[in-house]
Motif scaffolding. Structure first.
Motif, PDB file in Angstrom:
ATOM      1  N   LEU A  54       1.636 -19.140  10.083  1.00 27.88           N
ATOM      2  CA  LEU A  54       1.295 -17.760   9.730  1.00 27.88           C
ATOM      3  C   LEU A  54       0.407 -17.130  10.793  1.00 27.88           C
ATOM      4  O   LEU A  54       0.554 -15.945  11.127  1.00 27.88           O
ATOM      5  CB  LEU A  54       0.596 -17.724   8.376  1.00 27.88           C
ATOM      6  N   ILE A  55      -0.504 -17.919  11.338  1.00 19.65           N
ATOM      7  CA  ILE A  55      -1.392 -17.417  12.393  1.00 19.65           C
ATOM      8  C   ILE A  55      -0.610 -17.215  13.695  1.00 19.65           C
ATOM      9  O   ILE A  55      -0.757 -16.196  14.374  1.00 19.65           O
ATOM     10  CB  ILE A  55      -2.572 -18.377  12.608  1.00 19.65           C
ATOM     11  N   TYR A  56       0.237 -18.183  14.042  1.00 21.98           N
ATOM     12  CA  TYR A  56       1.044 -18.047  15.252  1.00 21.98           C
ATOM     13  C   TYR A  56       1.923 -16.797  15.196  1.00 21.98           C
ATOM     14  O   TYR A  56       2.162 -16.145  16.218  1.00 21.98           O
ATOM     15  CB  TYR A  56       1.941 -19.272  15.438  1.00 21.98           C
TER      16      TYR A  56
ATOM     17  N   LEU B  63      -7.512 -17.792   8.522  1.00 26.41           N
ATOM     18  CA  LEU B  63      -6.295 -17.057   8.173  1.00 26.41           C
ATOM     19  C   LEU B  63      -6.565 -15.602   7.827  1.00 26.41           C
ATOM     20  O   LEU B  63      -5.783 -14.711   8.166  1.00 26.41           O
ATOM     21  CB  LEU B  63      -5.595 -17.761   7.008  1.00 26.41           C
ATOM     22  N   THR B  64      -7.667 -15.326   7.157  1.00 25.09           N
ATOM     23  CA  THR B  64      -7.976 -13.961   6.716  1.00 25.09           C
ATOM     24  C   THR B  64      -8.203 -13.006   7.886  1.00 25.09           C
ATOM     25  O   THR B  64      -8.100 -11.795   7.718  1.00 25.09           O
ATOM     26  CB  THR B  64      -9.216 -13.955   5.808  1.00 25.09           C
ATOM     27  N   LYS B  65      -8.498 -13.533   9.054  1.00 28.01           N
ATOM     28  CA  LYS B  65      -8.701 -12.701  10.238  1.00 28.01           C
ATOM     29  C   LYS B  65      -7.414 -11.986  10.633  1.00 28.01           C
ATOM     30  O   LYS B  65      -7.435 -10.871  11.155  1.00 28.01           O
ATOM     31  CB  LYS B  65      -9.194 -13.577  11.397  1.00 28.01           C
ATOM     32  N   TYR B  66      -6.263 -12.614  10.366  1.00 31.84           N
ATOM     33  CA  TYR B  66      -4.980 -12.103  10.827  1.00 31.84           C
ATOM     34  C   TYR B  66      -4.256 -11.235   9.800  1.00 31.84           C
ATOM     35  O   TYR B  66      -3.339 -10.508  10.140  1.00 31.84           O
ATOM     36  CB  TYR B  66      -4.088 -13.275  11.233  1.00 31.84           C
TER      37      TYR B  66
ATOM     38  N   GLY C 124       5.096  -8.902   4.308  1.00 32.31           N
ATOM     39  CA  GLY C 124       5.782  -7.811   5.002  1.00 32.31           C
ATOM     40  C   GLY C 124       6.092  -8.099   6.451  1.00 32.31           C
ATOM     41  O   GLY C 124       6.269  -7.172   7.247  1.00 32.31           O
ATOM     42  N   GLU C 125       6.184  -9.389   6.808  1.00 32.97           N
ATOM     43  CA  GLU C 125       6.471  -9.783   8.190  1.00 32.97           C
ATOM     44  C   GLU C 125       7.891 -10.341   8.305  1.00 32.97           C
ATOM     45  O   GLU C 125       8.444 -10.870   7.339  1.00 32.97           O
ATOM     46  CB  GLU C 125       5.470 -10.845   8.656  1.00 32.97           C
ATOM     47  N   SER C 126       8.472 -10.243   9.489  1.00 32.19           N
ATOM     48  CA  SER C 126       9.800 -10.812   9.727  1.00 32.19           C
ATOM     49  C   SER C 126       9.695 -12.335   9.791  1.00 32.19           C
ATOM     50  O   SER C 126       8.645 -12.882  10.111  1.00 32.19           O
ATOM     51  CB  SER C 126      10.374 -10.272  11.043  1.00 32.19           C
ATOM     52  N   PRO C 127      10.794 -13.035   9.493  1.00 32.93           N
ATOM     53  CA  PRO C 127      10.747 -14.500   9.473  1.00 32.93           C
ATOM     54  C   PRO C 127      10.704 -15.110  10.867  1.00 32.93           C
ATOM     55  O   PRO C 127      11.083 -14.480  11.858  1.00 32.93           O
ATOM     56  CB  PRO C 127      12.048 -14.868   8.750  1.00 32.93           C
ATOM     57  N   ILE C 128      10.253 -16.344  10.928  1.00 32.68           N
ATOM     58  CA  ILE C 128      10.315 -17.133  12.159  1.00 32.68           C
ATOM     59  C   ILE C 128      11.682 -17.814  12.175  1.00 32.68           C
ATOM     60  O   ILE C 128      12.053 -18.496  11.224  1.00 32.68           O
ATOM     61  CB  ILE C 128       9.193 -18.196  12.187  1.00 32.68           C
ATOM     62  N   ILE C 129      12.442 -17.620  13.241  1.00 32.89           N
ATOM     63  CA  ILE C 129      13.801 -18.163  13.298  1.00 32.89           C
ATOM     64  C   ILE C 129      13.846 -19.435  14.144  1.00 32.89           C
ATOM     65  O   ILE C 129      12.870 -19.774  14.830  1.00 32.89           O
ATOM     66  CB  ILE C 129      14.788 -17.129  13.857  1.00 32.89           C
ATOM     67  N   VAL C 130      14.960 -20.119  14.094  1.00 38.69           N
ATOM     68  CA  VAL C 130      15.170 -21.319  14.906  1.00 38.69           C
ATOM     69  C   VAL C 130      16.166 -20.971  16.006  1.00 38.69           C
ATOM     70  O   VAL C 130      17.243 -20.424  15.730  1.00 38.69           O
ATOM     71  CB  VAL C 130      15.721 -22.482  14.056  1.00 38.69           C
ATOM     72  N   THR C 131      15.811 -21.278  17.241  1.00 41.81           N
ATOM     73  CA  THR C 131      16.698 -20.994  18.374  1.00 41.81           C
ATOM     74  C   THR C 131      16.967 -22.273  19.155  1.00 41.81           C
ATOM     75  O   THR C 131      16.186 -23.221  19.127  1.00 41.81           O
ATOM     76  CB  THR C 131      16.083 -19.949  19.325  1.00 41.81           C
ATOM     77  N   GLU C 132      18.077 -22.283  19.847  1.00 40.38           N
ATOM     78  CA  GLU C 132      18.456 -23.460  20.630  1.00 40.38           C
ATOM     79  C   GLU C 132      17.827 -23.398  22.013  1.00 40.38           C
ATOM     80  O   GLU C 132      17.877 -22.372  22.692  1.00 40.38           O
ATOM     81  CB  GLU C 132      19.979 -23.530  20.773  1.00 40.38           C
ATOM     82  N   LYS C 133      17.201 -24.480  22.404  1.00 37.48           N
ATOM     83  CA  LYS C 133      16.599 -24.560  23.732  1.00 37.48           C
ATOM     84  C   LYS C 133      17.679 -24.892  24.751  1.00 37.48           C
ATOM     85  O   LYS C 133      18.382 -25.889  24.619  1.00 37.48           O
ATOM     86  CB  LYS C 133      15.505 -25.636  23.762  1.00 37.48           C
TER      87      LYS C 133
ATOM     88  N   SER D  84       6.643 -21.099   4.989  1.00 38.63           N
ATOM     89  CA  SER D  84       5.969 -20.070   5.791  1.00 38.63           C
ATOM     90  C   SER D  84       6.735 -18.759   5.755  1.00 38.63           C
ATOM     91  O   SER D  84       6.146 -17.680   5.611  1.00 38.63           O
ATOM     92  CB  SER D  84       5.819 -20.549   7.245  1.00 38.63           C
ATOM     93  N   ASN D  85       8.050 -18.829   5.878  1.00 41.23           N
ATOM     94  CA  ASN D  85       8.870 -17.619   5.854  1.00 41.23           C
ATOM     95  C   ASN D  85       8.844 -16.948   4.484  1.00 41.23           C
ATOM     96  O   ASN D  85       8.912 -15.713   4.393  1.00 41.23           O
ATOM     97  CB  ASN D  85      10.305 -17.944   6.265  1.00 41.23           C
ATOM     98  N   ASN D  86       8.750 -17.731   3.432  1.00 37.86           N
ATOM     99  CA  ASN D  86       8.629 -17.146   2.093  1.00 37.86           C
ATOM    100  C   ASN D  86       7.342 -16.338   1.974  1.00 37.86           C
ATOM    101  O   ASN D  86       7.319 -15.256   1.382  1.00 37.86           O
ATOM    102  CB  ASN D  86       8.658 -18.245   1.027  1.00 37.86           C
ATOM    103  N   ILE D  87       6.273 -16.873   2.541  1.00 38.06           N
ATOM    104  CA  ILE D  87       4.989 -16.169   2.508  1.00 38.06           C
ATOM    105  C   ILE D  87       5.021 -14.956   3.427  1.00 38.06           C
ATOM    106  O   ILE D  87       4.494 -13.888   3.084  1.00 38.06           O
ATOM    107  CB  ILE D  87       3.841 -17.126   2.900  1.00 38.06           C
ATOM    108  N   LEU D  88       5.638 -15.098   4.597  1.00 39.01           N
ATOM    109  CA  LEU D  88       5.741 -13.977   5.532  1.00 39.01           C
ATOM    110  C   LEU D  88       6.481 -12.799   4.898  1.00 39.01           C
ATOM    111  O   LEU D  88       6.145 -11.635   5.146  1.00 39.01           O
ATOM    112  CB  LEU D  88       6.450 -14.410   6.813  1.00 39.01           C
ATOM    113  N   GLU D  89       7.461 -13.097   4.073  1.00 43.30           N
ATOM    114  CA  GLU D  89       8.180 -12.029   3.372  1.00 43.30           C
ATOM    115  C   GLU D  89       7.244 -11.283   2.436  1.00 43.30           C
ATOM    116  O   GLU D  89       7.270 -10.046   2.358  1.00 43.30           O
ATOM    117  CB  GLU D  89       9.347 -12.617   2.582  1.00 43.30           C
ATOM    118  N   LEU D  90       6.379 -12.023   1.741  1.00 43.51           N
ATOM    119  CA  LEU D  90       5.392 -11.397   0.856  1.00 43.51           C
ATOM    120  C   LEU D  90       4.393 -10.561   1.643  1.00 43.51           C
ATOM    121  O   LEU D  90       3.865  -9.566   1.142  1.00 43.51           O
ATOM    122  CB  LEU D  90       4.639 -12.468   0.054  1.00 43.51           C
TER     123      LEU D  90
END
Length: 299
Positions: free
Chosen positions: A100-102, A184-187, A135-144, A127-133
Motif C-alpha cells: 500500500l505504501i509502495y 501507513l497513515t502518512k500516505y 480509490g486507487e488503481s490495482p497493482i498488476i503483474v507484468t512479465e520481465k 492489497s488490491n482489495n484494499i486499494l479499491e476501497l
C-alpha cells in the motif's frame, strides 16, 4: 578524505530502535509486530524494552517495514525496483502495508519471469482489495523481459541510472529514511484503517490513554470527547494501558471520520477536583470511587 571515511563508516550503521517505540513509552505495552515478523530471533524484550541482537540480525529490514509507528530505523536491503515495478523475489513476501505504501510511492506493477507463489498472490490480492476501497488503481503483474538490446545512447543512459541507484542504495540509513516513512497513515490522510471504540459503561475518562497515545487520537473540546480515527495505527498503546479494558481497536477501512461523544464536566463531591464523565449521575471522580473506604482520605 575525512568526509569520505565518515561516509564509509556510516554504511555500517545497524538497525536501531528509536524513542518512538511504544515499549519505550509504555511499560504495559504488548506490541509485538517486529517480534512476530523476525525469522532470525534477532529481537527480544528485556525489562519491557526492545533489544536487537546484532549477532543474529541480518539487516533484512522486515522489522523496519512492519512497525506501525515507523519507530525502527534502518534499510530494507532485499527489495529491487525497476521503472515503477517491484521485482518478484521468493526470498521474502511483501506485507500488505508495504504494498500500500509502495503504491503511493509510485509502484504500478510486480515484475516477474514466472507465476507468483501463493504467498505473494495472497498479499497482492488483499492489497488490491484494499486499494479499491481507497480509490486507487490495482497493482498488476507484468512479465520481465530479458535480453533486450540497448542502443549506445540507451546503454549509457541505463548505466547512468544504475549508478545513481547504486549510490542511493549505498547511502546510510539516516540519509535514506525519513521520519514516519513506514507509517501507513502518512500516505492515506483522507482514510482511516481502524475505528477506536470506547465503552461508555466501562470508561471512567481517567485520560491515561490520552497521554500515552503516540498519535494523539483523543481530545476533549468543551463537553465532547473527540476521537481522530484516521490517526490510529493499531499500536495497542491505548488498549494496553486502559485500566478498565474499555477500549477496542477494530479494522475499519473507510473515509476518515471524527467520533464525537457527549461528556459531562463535574466537581467531585469528595475531593473537589473537576473531572469528566459519560454518566450525569456520577458525583465522584474515578480516583475517589476506586479509593478503599478504609483508607485515610488525602483530601
Amino acid at each position: 578524505m575525512s568526509v569520505l571515511i565518515k561516509w564509509l563508516e556510516s554504511l555500517h550503521e545497524e538497525i536501531i530502535v528509536s524513542s518512538s517505540c511504544v515499549r519505550k513509552r509504555n511499560r504495559k505495552s504488548t506490541c509485538e509486530y517486529c517480534l512476530e515478523i523476525c525469522e532470525h530471533e534477532a529481537l527480544s524484550v528485556k525489562g519491557n524494552q526492545l533489544i536487537i541482537d546484532s549477532n543474529n540480525c541480518t539487516l533484512c529490514g522486515e522489522c523496519v517495514i512492519v512497525c506501525p509507528l515507523s519507530a525502527i530505523e534502518g534499510l530494507v536491503n532485499n527489495r529491487t525496483f525497476d521503472n515503477g515495478s517491484l521485482v518478484y523475489n521468493t526470498e521474502y513476501v511483501p506485507t500488505i502495508k508495504e504494498l500500500l505504501i509502495y503504491k503511493i510511492r509510485g509502484l504500478s506493477s510486480i515484475q516477474t519471469q514466472k507465476p507468483l507463489n501463493k504467498e505473494w498472490e495472497t498479499a497482492l490480492t488483499k492489497s488490491n482489495n484494499i486499494l479499491e476501497l481507497l480509490g486507487e488503481s490495482p497493482i498488476i503483474v507484468t512479465e520481465k523481459v530479458l535480453g533486450e538490446m540497448l542502443s549506445r545512447r540507451a546503454l549509457f543512459s541505463s548505466l547512468q541510472k544504475e549508478g545513481k541507484q547504486l549510490a542511493k542504495n549505498m547511502a546510510p540509513a539516516a540519509w535514506k529514511m525519513e521520519k514516519d516513512d513506514w507509517k501507513l497513515t502518512k500516505y492515506y490522510p483522507d482514510y482511516q484503517f481502524y475505528s477506536v471504540k470506547i465503552s461508555e459503561d466501562k470508561c471512567t475518562l481517567c485520560q491515561v490513554c490520552f497521554s500515552l497515545c503516540p498519535e494523539n487520537l483523543f481530545h476533549i473540546e468543551g463537553t465532547q470527547l473527540l476521537i481522530d480515527h484516521e490517526k490510529c495505527v493499531d499500536c495497542t498503546s491505548c488498549t494496553d494501558v486502559c485500566p478498565e479494558n474499555a477500549i477496542e481497536i477494530v479494522p475499519d477501512i473507510k473515509r476518515k471520520s471524527k467520533n464525537k461523544k457527549n461528556i459531562t464536566h463535574k466537581s467531585c463531591k469528595d475531593c473537589g477536583h473537576t473531572f469528566y464523565t459519560f454518566k450525569e449521575t456520577i458525583e465522584k471522580c474515578h480516583i475517589c470511587i476506586n479509593r478503599d473506604s478504609d483508607w485515610l482520605s488525602p483530601y
